[in-house]
Design a protein around this motif. Structure first.
Motif, PDB file in Angstrom:
ATOM      1  N   LYS A 265      34.344  37.267  53.097  1.00 26.03           N
ATOM      2  CA  LYS A 265      35.340  36.828  52.141  1.00 26.03           C
ATOM      3  C   LYS A 265      36.308  37.961  51.811  1.00 26.03           C
ATOM      4  O   LYS A 265      35.903  39.103  51.591  1.00 26.03           O
ATOM      5  CB  LYS A 265      34.679  36.368  50.832  1.00 26.03           C
ATOM      6  N   ILE A 266      37.611  37.638  51.767  1.00 30.99           N
ATOM      7  CA  ILE A 266      38.632  38.565  51.296  1.00 30.99           C
ATOM      8  C   ILE A 266      39.221  37.990  50.010  1.00 30.99           C
ATOM      9  O   ILE A 266      39.655  36.836  49.976  1.00 30.99           O
ATOM     10  CB  ILE A 266      39.735  38.773  52.341  1.00 30.99           C
ATOM     11  N   VAL A 267      39.218  38.805  48.952  1.00 33.03           N
ATOM     12  CA  VAL A 267      39.791  38.401  47.671  1.00 33.03           C
ATOM     13  C   VAL A 267      41.050  39.218  47.438  1.00 33.03           C
ATOM     14  O   VAL A 267      40.996  40.451  47.383  1.00 33.03           O
ATOM     15  CB  VAL A 267      38.804  38.631  46.511  1.00 33.03           C
ATOM     16  N   LEU A 268      42.203  38.540  47.320  1.00 37.60           N
ATOM     17  CA  LEU A 268      43.458  39.217  47.022  1.00 37.60           C
ATOM     18  C   LEU A 268      43.730  39.130  45.521  1.00 37.60           C
ATOM     19  O   LEU A 268      43.565  38.068  44.907  1.00 37.60           O
ATOM     20  CB  LEU A 268      44.609  38.576  47.801  1.00 37.60           C
ATOM     21  N   ILE A 269      44.147  40.248  44.935  1.00 39.25           N
ATOM     22  CA  ILE A 269      44.472  40.284  43.508  1.00 39.25           C
ATOM     23  C   ILE A 269      45.839  40.936  43.332  1.00 39.25           C
ATOM     24  O   ILE A 269      46.105  42.004  43.888  1.00 39.25           O
ATOM     25  CB  ILE A 269      43.373  41.012  42.695  1.00 39.25           C
ATOM     26  N   HIS A 270      46.705  40.268  42.576  1.00 38.43           N
ATOM     27  CA  HIS A 270      48.093  40.722  42.412  1.00 38.43           C
ATOM     28  C   HIS A 270      48.210  41.779  41.319  1.00 38.43           C
ATOM     29  O   HIS A 270      47.238  42.155  40.666  1.00 38.43           O
ATOM     30  CB  HIS A 270      49.001  39.535  42.105  1.00 38.43           C
ATOM     31  N   GLY A 271      49.441  42.234  41.107  1.00 41.89           N
ATOM     32  CA  GLY A 271      49.724  43.226  40.091  1.00 41.89           C
ATOM     33  C   GLY A 271      50.545  42.665  38.945  1.00 41.89           C
ATOM     34  O   GLY A 271      50.502  41.468  38.659  1.00 41.89           O
ATOM     35  N   TRP A 272      51.316  43.515  38.324  1.00 39.64           N
ATOM     36  CA  TRP A 272      52.040  43.228  37.090  1.00 39.64           C
ATOM     37  C   TRP A 272      52.958  42.013  37.207  1.00 39.64           C
ATOM     38  O   TRP A 272      53.706  41.868  38.162  1.00 39.64           O
ATOM     39  CB  TRP A 272      52.857  44.455  36.690  1.00 39.64           C
TER      40      TRP A 272
ATOM     41  N   ARG B   9      31.057  38.058  39.782  1.00 37.24           N
ATOM     42  CA  ARG B   9      29.604  37.996  39.619  1.00 37.24           C
ATOM     43  C   ARG B   9      29.116  36.554  39.533  1.00 37.24           C
ATOM     44  O   ARG B   9      28.038  36.206  40.037  1.00 37.24           O
ATOM     45  CB  ARG B   9      29.215  38.756  38.356  1.00 37.24           C
ATOM     46  N   GLY B  10      29.915  35.699  38.914  1.00 42.26           N
ATOM     47  CA  GLY B  10      29.519  34.317  38.725  1.00 42.26           C
ATOM     48  C   GLY B  10      29.685  33.458  39.951  1.00 42.26           C
ATOM     49  O   GLY B  10      29.062  32.389  40.057  1.00 42.26           O
ATOM     50  N   TYR B  11      30.515  33.907  40.914  1.00 40.53           N
ATOM     51  CA  TYR B  11      30.804  33.066  42.077  1.00 40.53           C
ATOM     52  C   TYR B  11      30.090  33.531  43.342  1.00 40.53           C
ATOM     53  O   TYR B  11      29.565  32.714  44.100  1.00 40.53           O
ATOM     54  CB  TYR B  11      32.306  33.011  42.331  1.00 40.53           C
ATOM     55  N   PHE B  12      30.073  34.839  43.584  1.00 38.52           N
ATOM     56  CA  PHE B  12      29.511  35.349  44.827  1.00 38.52           C
ATOM     57  C   PHE B  12      28.053  35.750  44.654  1.00 38.52           C
ATOM     58  O   PHE B  12      27.615  36.134  43.563  1.00 38.52           O
ATOM     59  CB  PHE B  12      30.318  36.537  45.337  1.00 38.52           C
TER      60      PHE B  12
ATOM     61  N   SER C 150      24.186  38.488  48.716  1.00 40.00           N
ATOM     62  CA  SER C 150      24.151  38.462  50.178  1.00 40.00           C
ATOM     63  C   SER C 150      25.540  38.272  50.807  1.00 40.00           C
ATOM     64  O   SER C 150      25.698  38.426  52.016  1.00 40.00           O
ATOM     65  CB  SER C 150      23.230  37.343  50.662  1.00 40.00           C
ATOM     66  N   ASP C 151      26.546  37.944  49.988  1.00 33.71           N
ATOM     67  CA  ASP C 151      27.905  37.761  50.507  1.00 33.71           C
ATOM     68  C   ASP C 151      28.510  39.103  50.906  1.00 33.71           C
ATOM     69  O   ASP C 151      28.120  40.161  50.408  1.00 33.71           O
ATOM     70  CB  ASP C 151      28.802  37.096  49.464  1.00 33.71           C
TER      71      ASP C 151
ATOM     72  N   PHE D  19      27.858  42.974  46.408  1.00 33.72           N
ATOM     73  CA  PHE D  19      28.473  42.220  47.493  1.00 33.72           C
ATOM     74  C   PHE D  19      29.882  42.714  47.817  1.00 33.72           C
ATOM     75  O   PHE D  19      30.433  42.362  48.859  1.00 33.72           O
ATOM     76  CB  PHE D  19      28.517  40.728  47.161  1.00 33.72           C
ATOM     77  N   VAL D  20      30.495  43.506  46.948  1.00 34.51           N
ATOM     78  CA  VAL D  20      31.818  44.072  47.244  1.00 34.51           C
ATOM     79  C   VAL D  20      31.622  45.265  48.162  1.00 34.51           C
ATOM     80  O   VAL D  20      31.151  46.321  47.750  1.00 34.51           O
ATOM     81  CB  VAL D  20      32.555  44.477  45.961  1.00 34.51           C
TER      82      VAL D  20
END
Length: 367
Positions: free
Chosen positions: A89-96, A163-166, A169-170, A197-198
Motif C-alpha cells: 500500500k502507498i498512502v499519499l498525504i498532501h501539504g498546506w 492504526r485503525g485501518y492497517f 502484517s501490511d 506496518f509503515v
C-alpha cells in the motif's frame, strides 16, 4: 499541502509548504464548498477533540483506477468501503491548504477530494495508466486533513487513522508532499506510538527544518510578502512550518526559531527514526524554470537571502533534513508544486520521471 489549479494561481502569492498564501477572494470562493450545518459541526468537532470520534475534517480514501484523465470523485472511496487486497500500500498525504481555517464548517467529501486532486492528480493518472507497473504491485490511498490545525494534532490523528485501518502484517509506504511530511513525522514519533506496518516514508519538498516563507521575521523584511503572509503564520499549523536555525547545515536566519520542529527532529535523532525516510528536494538551476511567476518570485527572494538551492518555497537543506535521512535525492528544476508530480502538462518528463523515481525507491528499499 493537492495540485493548485493553474487558473487560480493569479490570485495566489505562492503555494507555501505544500500550500499557499492566498488573497481573501480565493478563500471566499472556496468557503462556498464547505458543509455548513452548524448543528453537526460544533458537536462533531467537540467529540473529535475529546478523542471520542475521528476528526470529520480528515479522511483516508482508497483510489480506484479508471480510464479517463478527468478523474471522477467516484474513484475516491472512503477507506471503510475500500476493499483491501494483498498488495503493498502507498498512502499519499498532501501539504498546506489555504482554503480552510480552523473555525470553518466541516468540509464535505467533495472538497476533501478536491484538496487531494489539487496536489496529486498527475501522480494518480500516472498510477492509473500503469506507469512503472505501479498499479499491479500497489494499492493507492490518499489522506486529507485540515492544515491550519497544529501538525501535532494532525499527526496524532493521522496515526490513529493508519492504526485503525492497517494491520501489522501490511506493507505501507507513505509519500508525503510538503507539510504532509511533518504530519507524518509526528505520526511516527515514539511519543505518539509505533506503526510497524509503515516501512518507508518518501518526502517531497517537505520543510523538515521549516521554510522562511512561514517565518514572521523573514516575511516582515519584504513588504510584498508581509500582509499576505500573516494568514499563514497566524494559524497554528502555518506557524509550525516556520524556519529553524537549529539543524545540520542550516543557514542562520535572524529571528527564526521553531521549537516544535526542534523537539520533533531531536526525538527522531534520539530514536533513529530518520532511517525510515527518503527525502526528495527540488533544486532549481535558475529561477526561470519554475512553471509560474509565484515560484519564480519565491526562488528569487530566497536566492537573494542566501538560499541558493530551493524549489521556490523550501530550501534544499530543509527538504533534505541536513542529509540525516536514510537517503537524499535532488530533483533538478522542479518547483514546489512540481515536487508533487504536478506539472502543467501531465506528460511532462519531469512529472513522469519523478513518479518513476519515487516508485523505484519504494520498490528497491530494504524495508
Amino acid at each position: 499541502m493537492f495540485r493548485v489549479r493553474r487558473n487560480i494561481l493569479p490570485y495566489l502569492i505562492f503555494l507555501i509548504i505544500g500550500g499557499f498564501v492566498f488573497q481573501s477572494c480565493v478563500y471566499d470562493f472556496y468557503r462556498k464548498e464547505f458543509v455548513s450545518e452548524e448543528r453537526v459541526n460544533n458537536a462533531a468537532l467537540l467529540f473529535a477533540w475529546l478523542g471520542l470520534l475521528p476528526n470529520p475534517n480528515q479522511k483516508l480514501f482508497g483510489f480506484s483506477p479508471g480510464y479517463s484523465r478527468n478523474l471522477s470523485n467516484l474513484q475516491f472511496i472512503g477507506s471503510e468501503f475500500f476493499p483491501k487486497s494483498s498488495k503493498k500500500k502507498i498512502v499519499l498525504i498532501h501539504g498546506w491548504n489555504p482554503a480552510e481555517r480552523d473555525a470553518d464548517p466541516i468540509t464535505g467529501d467533495e472538497k476533501k477530494i478536491q484538496n487531494i486532486k489539487n496536489t496529486f492528480s498527475n501522480g494518480l493518472i500516472h498510477f492509473q495508466e500503469g506507469r512503472d507497473s505501479a498499479n499491479s504491485e500497489f494499492d493507492f490511498y490518499l489522506y486529507t486533513y485540515r492544515t491550519s490545525n497544529s501538525i501535532l494534532v494532525n499527526g496524532r490523528q493521522f496515526h490513529s487513522t493508519l492504526r485503525g485501518y492497517f494491520a501489522d502484517s501490511d506493507q505501507v509506504y507513505i509519500v508525503a508532499h510538503s507539510m504532509g511530511g511533518l504530519v507524518t513525522r509526528v505520526a511516527l514519533s515514539k511519543d505518539v506510538g509505533v506503526l510497524p506496518f509503515v516501512r518507508l516514508v518518501v518526502t517531497l519538498g517537505s520543510p523538515q527544518y521549516g521554510s522562511p516563507f512561514a517565518t514572521s521575521s523573514f516575511l516582515g523584511s519584504n513588504p510584498f510578502l508581509n500582509d499576505l503572509g500573516n494568514y499563514l503564520v497566524g494559524t497554528q499549523g502555518g506557524s509550525e512550518l516556520g524556519y529553524t536555525n537549529n539543524g545540520t547545515g542550516q543557514m542562520p536566519l535572524a529571528g527564526a526559531e521553531n521549537l516544535v520542529l526542534d523537539t520533533l527532529n531531536q526525538s527522531f535523532l534520539d530514536t533513529n527514526l530518520n532511517s525510515k525516510f527518503i527525502s526528495f528536494a527540488g533544486v532549481m538551476s535558475n529561477c526561470t524554470v519554475a512553471e509560474t511567476f509565484y515560484y519564480n518570485s519565491g526562488c528569487n527572494i530566497l536566492s537573494n537571502a542566501g538560499f541558493t538551492q530551493s524549489d521556490g518555497i523550501v530550501p534544499a537543506n530543509s527538504a533534505r533534513l541536513g542529509n540525516l535521512t536514510y537517503k537524499q535525492i535532488n530533483v533538478a528544476d522542479c518547483d514546489h508544486s512540481m515536487m508533487a508530480f504536478q506539472t502543467t502538462n501531465i506528460d511532462d518528463t519531469k512529472s513522469r520521471n519523478l513518479f518513476t523515481q519515487v516508485i523505484t525507491e519504494i520498490r528497491n528499499s530494504p524495508y
